[in-house]
Design a protein around this motif. Sequence first.
Motif, short mmCIF file in Angstrom:
data_model
loop_
_atom_site.label_atom_id
_atom_site.label_comp_id
_atom_site.label_asym_id
_atom_site.label_seq_id
_atom_site.Cartn_x
_atom_site.Cartn_y
_atom_site.Cartn_z
N PRO A 55 0.90 -1.25 0.03
CA PRO A 55 0.12 0.06 -0.26
C PRO A 55 1.05 1.27 0.11
O PRO A 55 0.49 2.29 -0.85
CB PRO A 55 -0.84 -0.31 1.29
CG PRO A 55 -0.28 -1.04 2.09
CD PRO A 55 0.58 -2.23 1.23
N GLU A 56 2.05 1.34 0.61
CA GLU A 56 2.97 2.28 0.81
C GLU A 56 3.35 3.09 -0.69
O GLU A 56 3.24 4.40 -1.04
CB GLU A 56 3.92 2.48 1.76
CG GLU A 56 4.89 1.15 1.61
CD GLU A 56 4.19 0.10 2.25
OE1 GLU A 56 4.44 -0.98 1.79
OE2 GLU A 56 3.46 -0.02 3.20
N ARG A 57 3.71 2.11 -1.50
CA ARG A 57 4.31 2.35 -2.94
C ARG A 57 3.08 2.70 -3.81
O ARG A 57 3.17 3.62 -4.42
CB ARG A 57 4.90 1.22 -3.44
CG ARG A 57 6.32 1.02 -2.84
CD ARG A 57 7.04 2.22 -2.91
NE ARG A 57 8.54 2.04 -2.47
CZ ARG A 57 9.67 2.66 -2.58
NH1 ARG A 57 9.41 3.84 -3.14
NH2 ARG A 57 10.79 2.47 -2.14
N TRP A 58 1.86 2.13 -3.57
CA TRP A 58 0.94 2.15 -4.22
C TRP A 58 0.19 3.78 -4.23
O TRP A 58 -0.18 4.41 -5.09
CB TRP A 58 -0.15 1.26 -4.32
CG TRP A 58 -1.51 1.43 -5.05
CD1 TRP A 58 -1.66 0.66 -6.25
CD2 TRP A 58 -2.70 2.11 -4.65
NE1 TRP A 58 -2.79 1.20 -6.79
CE2 TRP A 58 -3.43 2.19 -6.04
CE3 TRP A 58 -2.99 3.18 -3.78
CZ2 TRP A 58 -4.79 2.70 -6.22
CZ3 TRP A 58 -4.15 3.53 -4.05
CH2 TRP A 58 -5.20 3.72 -5.20
N GLU A 122 11.50 2.74 -10.34
CA GLU A 122 10.23 2.85 -9.53
C GLU A 122 9.44 4.05 -10.08
O GLU A 122 8.35 4.35 -9.66
CB GLU A 122 10.60 2.76 -8.10
CG GLU A 122 11.34 1.56 -7.65
CD GLU A 122 11.78 1.52 -6.24
OE1 GLU A 122 11.60 0.53 -5.32
OE2 GLU A 122 12.62 2.67 -5.80
N ILE A 123 10.26 5.13 -10.28
CA ILE A 123 9.78 6.54 -10.73
C ILE A 123 8.83 6.51 -11.92
O ILE A 123 8.03 6.96 -12.37
CB ILE A 123 10.61 7.69 -10.57
CG1 ILE A 123 11.37 7.85 -9.34
CG2 ILE A 123 10.26 8.78 -11.22
CD1 ILE A 123 12.72 8.67 -9.29
N ALA A 124 9.54 5.63 -12.94
CA ALA A 124 9.10 5.42 -14.39
C ALA A 124 7.47 5.32 -14.39
O ALA A 124 6.90 5.93 -15.12
CB ALA A 124 9.65 4.49 -14.99
N PRO A 125 7.23 4.49 -13.87
CA PRO A 125 5.58 4.18 -14.04
C PRO A 125 4.63 5.33 -13.40
O PRO A 125 3.61 5.50 -13.65
CB PRO A 125 5.32 2.80 -13.29
CG PRO A 125 6.47 2.34 -12.49
CD PRO A 125 7.55 3.12 -13.11
N ILE A 126 5.39 5.84 -12.32
CA ILE A 126 4.52 6.98 -11.68
C ILE A 126 4.24 8.20 -12.50
O ILE A 126 3.32 8.84 -12.66
CB ILE A 126 5.41 7.41 -10.39
CG1 ILE A 126 5.35 6.31 -9.42
CG2 ILE A 126 4.69 8.66 -9.63
CD1 ILE A 126 6.09 6.54 -8.15
N VAL A 127 5.65 8.43 -13.36
CA VAL A 127 5.34 9.65 -14.20
C VAL A 127 4.83 9.29 -15.65
O VAL A 127 5.11 10.19 -16.43
CB VAL A 127 6.70 10.53 -14.12
CG1 VAL A 127 7.03 10.88 -12.83
CG2 VAL A 127 7.95 9.72 -14.76
N GLY A 128 4.94 7.94 -15.79
CA GLY A 128 4.42 7.58 -17.36
C GLY A 128 5.69 7.33 -18.01
O GLY A 128 5.40 8.13 -19.16
N SER A 129 6.86 7.11 -17.68
CA SER A 129 8.04 7.08 -18.58
C SER A 129 8.76 5.95 -18.40
O SER A 129 8.19 4.97 -17.78
CB SER A 129 8.94 8.38 -18.36
OG SER A 129 9.93 8.68 -19.06
#
Length: 154
Positions: A55-58, A122-129
């Motif tokens: 849950p924390e990452r999500w 880990e950042i890539a899916p968050i920012v769509g990259s």
Amino acid sequence: MTSADPKRLEETYLEHAPKLWRALIAYAGDREVADDALSEAFAQAASRGSALRAPERWIWTAAFRIAAGELKARGHREPAAESASGVDATEAVELLAALAELPPKQRAALVLHYYGGYKAREIAPIVGSTAATVRVHLSAGRKRLRTLLEVDDG
């Protein structure tokens, strides 16, 4: 105990919400956006219940995506430079003002990496990259911040 039961979600909130809120302020530059994104991310996590394994990452991912969507809906308005702590700390205000000058993906990458502790992959899916593009955003963002934050003692 499942990973996202109410007790676990409450523990996650107590542990991560203050830091996540400050990261959202640094990214969005707007307290209302940070408040809304944080609340909505936790509300969505609660509605998913035991379906969440981490849950924390999500929640971090959801909160940044919600904030990005809100900023986009507002017409790409530049974030206001305001102190995340409410304290009129000159360095914090200068950093937030410099962050506000960066493109949104550079700003998100820097905040998630240096403040959130995320790796490029880990950042890539968050920012769509992609992870490679995130590394480019990190490098370009650091270079631009150095330029913006240089002090001329001249």
